[in-house]
Write a protein that holds these residues in place. Structure first.
Motif, PDB file in Angstrom:
ATOM      1  N   MET A   1       0.850  -1.180   0.000  1.00  0.00           N
ATOM      2  CA  MET A   1       0.000   0.000   0.000  1.00  0.00           C
ATOM      3  C   MET A   1       0.893   1.239   0.000  1.00  0.00           C
ATOM      4  O   MET A   1       1.963   1.227   0.560  1.00  0.00           O
ATOM      5  CB  MET A   1      -0.891   0.016   1.234  1.00  0.00           C
ATOM      6  N   TYR A   2       0.388   2.284  -0.619  1.00  0.00           N
ATOM      7  CA  TYR A   2       1.154   3.499  -0.772  1.00  0.00           C
ATOM      8  C   TYR A   2       0.373   4.690  -0.221  1.00  0.00           C
ATOM      9  O   TYR A   2      -0.832   4.635  -0.040  1.00  0.00           O
ATOM     10  CB  TYR A   2       1.472   3.754  -2.248  1.00  0.00           C
ATOM     11  N   ILE A   3       1.108   5.794   0.003  1.00  0.00           N
ATOM     12  CA  ILE A   3       0.480   7.014   0.501  1.00  0.00           C
ATOM     13  C   ILE A   3      -0.297   7.715  -0.604  1.00  0.00           C
ATOM     14  O   ILE A   3      -1.394   8.205  -0.383  1.00  0.00           O
ATOM     15  CB  ILE A   3       1.541   7.970   1.087  1.00  0.00           C
ATOM     16  N   VAL A   4       0.249   7.782  -1.808  1.00  0.00           N
ATOM     17  CA  VAL A   4      -0.353   8.568  -2.891  1.00  0.00           C
ATOM     18  C   VAL A   4      -1.691   7.994  -3.336  1.00  0.00           C
ATOM     19  O   VAL A   4      -2.006   6.843  -3.062  1.00  0.00           O
ATOM     20  CB  VAL A   4       0.593   8.665  -4.114  1.00  0.00           C
ATOM     21  N   ASN A   5      -2.437   8.820  -4.062  1.00  0.00           N
ATOM     22  CA  ASN A   5      -3.739   8.387  -4.576  1.00  0.00           C
ATOM     23  C   ASN A   5      -3.578   7.312  -5.637  1.00  0.00           C
ATOM     24  O   ASN A   5      -2.551   7.181  -6.257  1.00  0.00           O
ATOM     25  CB  ASN A   5      -4.502   9.570  -5.162  1.00  0.00           C
ATOM     26  N   LYS A   7      -4.656   3.109  -6.935  1.00  0.00           N
ATOM     27  CA  LYS A   7      -4.851   1.764  -6.411  1.00  0.00           C
ATOM     28  C   LYS A   7      -3.840   1.493  -5.302  1.00  0.00           C
ATOM     29  O   LYS A   7      -2.657   1.746  -5.451  1.00  0.00           O
ATOM     30  CB  LYS A   7      -4.673   0.752  -7.542  1.00  0.00           C
ATOM     31  N   GLY A   8      -4.312   0.982  -4.171  1.00  0.00           N
ATOM     32  CA  GLY A   8      -3.428   0.682  -3.054  1.00  0.00           C
ATOM     33  C   GLY A   8      -3.108   1.898  -2.201  1.00  0.00           C
ATOM     34  O   GLY A   8      -2.054   1.971  -1.581  1.00  0.00           O
ATOM     35  N   SER A   9      -3.994   2.871  -2.154  1.00  0.00           N
ATOM     36  CA  SER A   9      -3.748   4.107  -1.423  1.00  0.00           C
ATOM     37  C   SER A   9      -4.204   3.997   0.034  1.00  0.00           C
ATOM     38  O   SER A   9      -5.361   3.707   0.320  1.00  0.00           O
ATOM     39  CB  SER A   9      -4.500   5.257  -2.092  1.00  0.00           C
ATOM     40  N   TRP A  10      -3.270   4.212   0.960  1.00  0.00           N
ATOM     41  CA  TRP A  10      -3.614   4.212   2.384  1.00  0.00           C
ATOM     42  C   TRP A  10      -4.609   5.320   2.714  1.00  0.00           C
ATOM     43  O   TRP A  10      -5.516   5.129   3.523  1.00  0.00           O
ATOM     44  CB  TRP A  10      -2.361   4.422   3.232  1.00  0.00           C
ATOM     45  N   ILE A  11      -4.431   6.483   2.117  1.00  0.00           N
ATOM     46  CA  ILE A  11      -5.281   7.635   2.439  1.00  0.00           C
ATOM     47  C   ILE A  11      -6.740   7.347   2.095  1.00  0.00           C
ATOM     48  O   ILE A  11      -7.644   7.606   2.898  1.00  0.00           O
ATOM     49  CB  ILE A  11      -4.781   8.905   1.729  1.00  0.00           C
TER      50      ILE A  11
END
Length: 71
Positions: A1-5, A7-11
């Protein structure tokens, strides 16, 4: 998961969880929990217009992985 918008966005995952949880709390516990839903919505709009996102700062502080943007 990543911070940025994207697929796979934590936010997006955290925002969705906050909205769902506060709506359920608003229905079953107290209607004042719906104010939290409104706060999440305001922060999402602020983030889209200004680029400032407090959740992004929190995730960076705890060491969440950032997606590398290639040009």
């Amino acid at each position: 998961m990543y911070i940025v918008n994207g697929k796979g966005s934590w936010i997006r995952l955290i925002a969705g969880f906050f909205v769902l949880a506060s709506v359920l709390l608003g229905v079953f516990v107290s209607k004042y929990w719906l104010l939290f839903t409104g706060l999440v919505g305001i922060m999402l709009m602020t983030s889209s217009l200004t680029g400032f996102c407090p959740m992004e700062l929190i995730l960076k502080a705890i060491g969440a992985e950032q997606r590398k943007v290639s040009s």
